[in-house]
Design an enzyme around this catalytic site. Structure first.
Site, short mmCIF file in Angstrom:
data_model
loop_
_atom_site.label_atom_id
_atom_site.label_comp_id
_atom_site.label_asym_id
_atom_site.label_seq_id
_atom_site.Cartn_x
_atom_site.Cartn_y
_atom_site.Cartn_z
N THR A 178 -5.12 32.97 46.67
CA THR A 178 -5.08 32.00 47.76
C THR A 178 -4.42 32.61 49.00
OG1 THR A 178 -4.94 30.23 46.14
CG2 THR A 178 -4.33 29.67 48.41
N HIS A 180 -6.81 34.95 50.60
CA HIS A 180 -7.89 34.17 51.23
C HIS A 180 -7.42 33.54 52.54
CE1 HIS A 180 -10.46 34.92 47.92
NE2 HIS A 180 -9.91 34.06 47.06
#
Ligand code: ZN
Ligand code: ZN
Length: 339
Positions: A39, A42
């Site tokens: 995450t 990203h």
């Protein structure tokens, strides 16, 4: 205090910020170990909608250093893990008992200031005391483990049957450990990287296969006597992996997409195969009501087999680069370490 901030447009900086103070029913934590995960990369790559400027870090274990007025259930000095979400409470999903599908969900380390900092404030209700003897390094695995607990709930597996887990990064490894704990047999894991196949075996897999081997699917099927897998997980997030999972499914199989695919990725599936084999295709998202159960599993799973590399706050850029290449099984920021 020092904090690792996402400033937008792929920019990361370690900056000085005013020390936060706990409000009503909040606690002030000194984060001790904070996981870096997909995450975070990203967010930096612009593939995950964050709200900059924001302090990163959603896989948090830390020490309680102060209590706000009315804070319940915790004492100064407690080592805790954080369930890093805030839900609106009024959308239809919140009101249907599906808080994790909340349309206005916010996450610490994404929209709200997270744990990659010397201090962090959270509501008491999302700070969970760690069991005796569990250190912050293991405690910071609670959040990804809670996501895997929810994934296993979705899969709804019966003990004693084969499972295939394709992909053995940190999350795939936790899924292997949970499958072992739940009594799957055999547990077959696959990863193109030898170190990750080795991790899968250390976490409790019976067989670790290389999916880049042209003989991979035949080998995997042979491990089920040719029937295919009643349970299979895509823990990579690639269309080719989902397609492989469907090919390797037994009749009546339950299949789970756990890996995070690119939003524009498309897989080719046969509706006829889904129909004739009566397949169940499942998604899974975050960790609804599974954080407490993950805490309860911390001392039951071989989590020490995950080789954790810890970086000080000042080396957050290096930590995220290391998470991209996967040089260790898991990367963490340890705000208590000196730069
Ligand atoms: Zn994470
Ligand atoms: Zn909501």
């Amino acid at each position: 205090m020092k904090a690792v901030r996402f400033l937008g447009d792929g920019e990361l900086a370690v900056v000085g910020l005013p020390d936060p103070a706990p409000g009503i029913r909040e606690v002030l934590l000194a984060p001790a170990a904070v996981g870096v995960c997909g995450t975070d990369t990203h967010i930096l790559d612009g593939h995950y909608p964050a709200r900059p400027p924001v302090t990163l870090g959603h896989e948090v274990a830390g020490r309680v250093v102060a209590l706000g007025d009315g804070a319940r259930g915790l004492q100064v000095g407690d080592l805790v893990t954080v369930e890093p979400h805030r839900y609106c409470g009024v959308c239809q999903y919140c009101r249907r008992g599906m808080e994790h599908m909340c349309i206005a969900k916010e996450a610490y380390g994404v929209h709200l200031d997270g744990g990659m900092a010397e201090l962090m404030v959270v509501p008491d209700r999302i700070a969970y005391r760690l069991p005796e003897g569990v250190d912050a390094t293991i405690g910071a695995l609670t959040e990804p483990l809670a996501c895997c607990v929810h994934a296993m709930d979705r899969l709804g597996l019966m003990s004693g049957l084969p499972i295939l887990i394709q992909g053995c990064g940190p999350a795939g490894a936790l899924l292997v450990a949970l499958a072992r704990n739940l009594g799957s047999n055999p547990i077959v894991v696959s990863d193109t990287r030898p170190d990750r196949r080795d991790l899968g075996m250390r976490m409790g897999a019976d067989v670790a296969l290389d999916p880049s081997d042209p003989d991979f699917e035949r080998q995997a099927l042979a491990l089920t006597g040719g029937d295919g897998f009643p349970y299979a997980v895509d823990a990579v997030g690639l269309p080719a992996v989902l397609e492989s999972v469907i090919r390797l499914a037994a009749r009546g199989a339950r299949l789970l997409v756990f890996g995070v695919a690119e939003p524009h990725a498309r897989a080719s599936v046969s509706p006829n195969e889904i129909y004739t084999k009566e397949l169940t295709l499942l998604g899974t998202a975050i960790n609804p009501f599974s954080h407490l159960r993950a805490v309860g599993l911390l001392t039951r799973l071989p989590l020490h087999e995950l080789r954790v590399a810890a970086y000080p706050l000042g080396k957050a850029g290096d930590a995220i680069a290391a998470a991209r290449t996967g040089v260790s099984d898991k990367i963490q920021i340890a705000p208590g370490l000196n730069t």
